[in-house]
Scaffold this active site. Structure first.
Site, short mmCIF file in Angstrom:
data_model
loop_
_atom_site.label_atom_id
_atom_site.label_comp_id
_atom_site.label_asym_id
_atom_site.label_seq_id
_atom_site.Cartn_x
_atom_site.Cartn_y
_atom_site.Cartn_z
CE LYS A 1 84.36 14.86 66.15
NZ LYS A 1 85.83 14.83 66.24
CE LYS A 2 81.64 10.91 55.37
NZ LYS A 2 82.78 10.72 54.44
CE LYS B 1 87.04 25.10 59.03
NZ LYS B 1 87.32 24.22 60.19
CD GLU B 2 82.60 20.15 53.93
OE1 GLU B 2 83.13 19.07 54.21
OE2 GLU B 2 81.45 20.45 54.30
CG ASP C 1 76.19 16.60 60.94
OD1 ASP C 1 74.99 16.38 61.17
OD2 ASP C 1 77.11 16.10 61.61
CG ASP D 1 86.97 5.49 56.01
OD1 ASP D 1 87.48 5.30 57.11
OD2 ASP D 1 87.46 6.24 55.14
CG ASP E 1 83.86 12.78 51.06
OD1 ASP E 1 83.03 12.27 51.85
OD2 ASP E 1 85.08 12.53 51.09
CB SER F 1 78.35 13.85 54.14
OG SER F 1 79.58 13.48 53.55
#
Length: 856
Positions: free
Chosen positions: A311-312, A140-141, A170, A555, A336, A134
């Site tokens: 969201k996630k 940022k990633e 996403d 989670d 992740d 994801s």
């Protein structure tokens, strides 16, 4: 002579045949052996640990009894505040301690797994696995980190036709799409290199960065030449990725355009259609050696204004449906984007539990510990979280299993679909604590319960018949009396899973896979349908199915719902860590990460899924429930913790104390309490293997996080849940262009999270100066009471020491904000000094006060 030779030959053949049969029998016997086992922790380690816990509980009772019955009349508010804090700390300790009563270790046997399901020369019987990655924002990633994660997945040691990698974008960024396209091309060279030379880890960035002897255990003469060529290929790949990142820094006014000249469909990340692109796998993508590669699929779900996308958790549920339609692996593994496979055999480690004939039927997920790269040697802010992963989760593994921590977790797809596990009569027995408190149930009730579970299992098995083959639905199916009941059953399934007959059919294929006659174009069309933004409306997605909605820490909720239905989870710690990731190592980013986790816990605490009152009709074990309660109430501890950290300073400034004059008998309970606290910690480190430094860093960060992020999370959660106000604490970078190892550690980013612990530090420092100055002026008799106050104040400062180092940054680059605080502190100290005037004797002061003025 001939006869003798013939007889000898026959005998020899018999002997050889017997040996061959013996080997086969031995192999068959090995294949029937369990693929994993529980390794109990030595009683020489556990028994003293449990004895100390019981003794600590008794000592704590006597301590609290003394504190409650001996108020301090001249400092009643301080005493009352301290007692309330201590009672809460005692409850918090109970919630944290008792779920660690049954810690266990586990071993896996990959050779037995291979004998049973993956014999050489025969088609592999290992279950298909869909792996989810994801990502949201490539700025940022970094795409290069995501690419390394994907490359480590594609080169995993598992049959290629059994592995599919799904990357969820996403943020609908064309940069992620193009980077994934480049990654797919590079994988054609990287994957065969990894498998040929059995290298570890299989993420190129981290493989080439290893400072080890890479020639160790390498015997092929071509390795050095091929490694050098592969490193050059990877550096060229990095340049191409960096070029894409540089190009994506500024979006054109007309939006991004693809290579064929058409506009990128995801130019508006909040309003775009669903997108799916299959890069590798069954579509014909082969590596440079001509071998098939695992399937790689890019997915960006549909986003439209006015819809709640969750969201996630919503992105993960979209991946569940897409993967079920396209490949339908029996198991799912999510990571992740910055968590790469550090152990290429990680999937096989998970399958030792998931494919176990007994254990697998009741296991909802196998959780691996998180390990991290790039953290400074001293781990100043407890980023490794060793105490949680090596003590708390091991303890839970002996009860009903570890909590789900959001990444590095392999799921049973059926558990995510909301089905109940297949439990034995032993599993339905009440746990030992319930037995001891309430007595064991009657045998008849167990029989009834087992019968109910059999009925549920039978009902579920029967329901697979009409759904498995969609053509049979049209013709009518055995097991239903008429078309009306069939229609109602289909409607119930659509209300539960959504209106996709292909997906509903896939949910009943417990062994995974898709029918061989299916058309790929039809499946892609159906996959686009199941990621549409309105698909989940009026269904049970996010309520009972998939990742559960309602918290930013989805989670915890997801794992809790599975455990409440009776599933167990497994904690797998292979000798070589399965996954490694990156962690924020500077102070501000670390506090904001902890803030998000704590906020999620507060949201669950204020929701209907709160473990304090949810799930009592299920099969959640008592100690497991205590662990979940501890997981969601720990942010509240920040309020008494902040008060307790300020109390020493108030005592020093007011010359009061929270404890009256105590006798030798009372002081014994204080000493015993401190001894029992340290003994518990030492014995925990003994059975878990955690180092003293890791344990101490965890204690320090408990105070740092408790006086900052946890405190903000409580108030932010209350505002969000009760008032509907969603506040965000933003972080703005104030310094740092440092290069070199751990440069990010010295980055200083001001955030409001830093205010409470900074205030606590200053108040305690001021209190120490004031207390010492008062003692100097009052004579030696005031030093005795001062030591108790100083002890508590220094205790607070020592725990906040890493925070203080984070504020100071590099010694030669002190941030402006620290200079401001330094001036403030210096001013306070100067005023105190003038007020106290310690070097002027009392006689001189009296003489000065007695001097006559002009009117004497």
């Amino acid at each position: 002579m001939v006869q003798v030779n013939n007889r000898y030959s026959e005998g020899k053949g018999d002997i050889e045949g017997t040996g061959s049969n013996g080997e086969e029998l031995q192999m068959a016997d090995d294949a029937r052996q369990p693929m994993s086992r529980v390794v109990p922790i030595s009683s020489t380690h556990l028994t003293p640990y449990r004895v100390v816990i019981v003794l600590r509980l008794i000592i704590l009772g006597f301590f609290l009894q003394y504190r409650c019955t001996h108020p301090v009349k001249d400092a009643y508010p301080l005493w009352l505040t301290s007692v309330i804090c201590e009672v809460w700390f005692a409850l918090s300790w109970l919630l944290d301690q008792f779920p660690k009563w049954y810690p266990v270790n586990r071993e896996t046997y990959l050779d037995r797994l291979a004998l049973r399901y993956d014999r050489e020369g025969e088609p592999s019987q290992l279950a298909p696995v869909d792996i989810f990655v994801s990502t949201v924002d490539p700025m940022k990633e970094p795409p290069l980190i995501t690419a390394n994660t994907v490359l480590s997945i594609l080169s995993v040691d598992y049959p290629v036709d059994k592995v599919s990698c799904y990357v969820s974008d996403d943020g609908s960024a064309m940069l992620t799409f193009e980077a994934l396209s480049e990654t797919a091309e590079f994988a054609r060279k990287w994957v065969p290199f990894c498998k040929k030379h059995s290298i570890e880890p299989r993420a190129p960035e981290f493989y080439f960065a290893q400072k080890i002897d890479y020639l160790k255990d390498k015997i092929q003469p071509s390795f050095v030449k091929e490694r050098r060529a592969m490193k050059r290929e990877y550096e060229e790949f990095k340049v191409r990725i960096n070029a894409l990142v540089a190009k994506a820094q500024k979006m054109p006014e007309e939006g991004w355009t693809m290579q064929d000249g058409t506009a990128w469909p995801g130019n508006n990340p909040r309003d775009h259609p669903g997108m799916i692109q299959v890069f590798l796998g069954h579509s014909g993508g082969l590596d440079t050696d001509g071998n098939e590669l695992p399937r790689l699929v890019y997915v960006s779900r549909e986003k439209r204004p006015g819809f709640q996308h969750h969201k996630k958790a919503g992105a993960m549920n979209a991946l569940i449906r897409v993967s079920a339609v396209l490949t339908n692996g029996a198991y799912l593994l999510n990571v992740d984007c910055d968590h790469y496979f550090n152990n290429s055999k990680a999937l096989k480690e998970a399958m030792c539990f998931m494919m176990d004939p007994v254990l697998g039927k009741k296991t909802c997920y196998v959780q691996f510990p998180q390990r991290f790269d790039g953290i400074d040697w001293h781990d100043r802010y407890a980023n490794r979280n060793i105490v949680f992963f090596d003590i708390n989760l091991k303890g839970l593994d002996g009860i009903q299993g570890p909590v789900y921590v959001g990444t590095g977790c392999c799921f049973n797809r059926q558990a995510l679909y909301g089905y109940d596990p297949v439990l034995t009569e032993e599993d339905l027995q009440p746990n030992i604590i319930v037995k001891s408190c309430c007595g064991s149930r009657k045998k008849g009730r167990h029989a009834d319960k087992k019968y109910i579970d059999k009925k549920r299992a039978a009902k579920r098995t029967e329901s697979t018949i009409p759904i498995f083959n969609m053509e049979d639905i049209e013709e009518g199916v055995e097991g239903y009396e008429d078309e009306k009941s069939l229609f109602l059953s289909q409607k119930r399934l659509e209300k539960r899973f959504g209106q996709s007959p292909v997906f509903i059919a896939a949910t009943f294929m417990e062994q995974g896979g898709i029918p061989p006659s299916t058309n790929s174009a039809t499946l892609l069309k159906e996959a686009i349908h199941v990621i549409s933004c309105g698909y989940e409306d009026k269904t049970e997605w996010g309520k009972e199915i998939g990742w559960i909605y309602g918290s930013v820490t989805e989670d915890i909720l997801t794992g809790f719902k599975m455990h409440a239905r009776g599933w167990i989870s497994i904690y797998c710690m292979p000798p070589r860590p399965a996954f490694k990731g990156s962690a924020p190592i500077n102070l501000s980013d670390r506090l904001n990460q902890v803030l998000r986790w704590a906020l999620g816990s507060v949201e669950i605490l204020l929701s209907r899924h709160c473990p304090i009152w949810y799930g009592y009709n299920g099969r959640l074990k008592l100690l497991e429930r205590l662990a979940y309660i501890n997981t969601i109430v720990y942010p509240i501890t920040s309020i008494p913790l902040l008060a307790y950290c300020i109390l020493p300073a108030i005592c020093l400034l007011t010359n009061k104390f929270i404890i009256p004059e105590i006798s030798n008998f009372a002081s014994m309970w204080f000493i015993l309490l401190f001894v029992s606290i340290f003994a518990t910690g030492i014995l925990e480190m003994r059975w878990s293997g955690v180092s003293v430094e890791d344990w101490w860093r965890n204690e320090q960060f408990w105070v740092i996080g408790g006086t900052s992020a946890h405190l903000f999370a409580v108030f932010q959660g209350l505002l969000k849940v009760l008032a509907g106000i969603d506040t965000n604490f933003t972080v703005t970078s104030k310094a740092s262009d440092e290069d070199g190892d751990f440069a990010e550690l010295y980055v200083f980013k001001w955030t409001s999270l830093l205010i409470p612990p900074t205030t606590v530090l200053i108040v305690n420092l001021v209190g120490i100066v004031a207390g010492v100055s008062y003692a100097i002026n009052s004579g030696y008799q005031s030093w005795g009471p001062l030591f108790g106050k100083l002890f508590f104040a220094i205790w607070v400062i020592v725990h906040l020491y890493p925070f203080l180092k984070g504020l100071l940054g590099r010694q030669n680059r002190t941030p402006t904000i620290v200079i401001v605080w330094s001036i403030l502190l210096a001013s306070i100290f100067s005023l105190l000094w003038v007020r106290i005037d310690p070097f002027t004797s009392a006689a001189t002061k009296r003489a000065a006060q007695g001097q006559c003025g002009v009117n004497c």
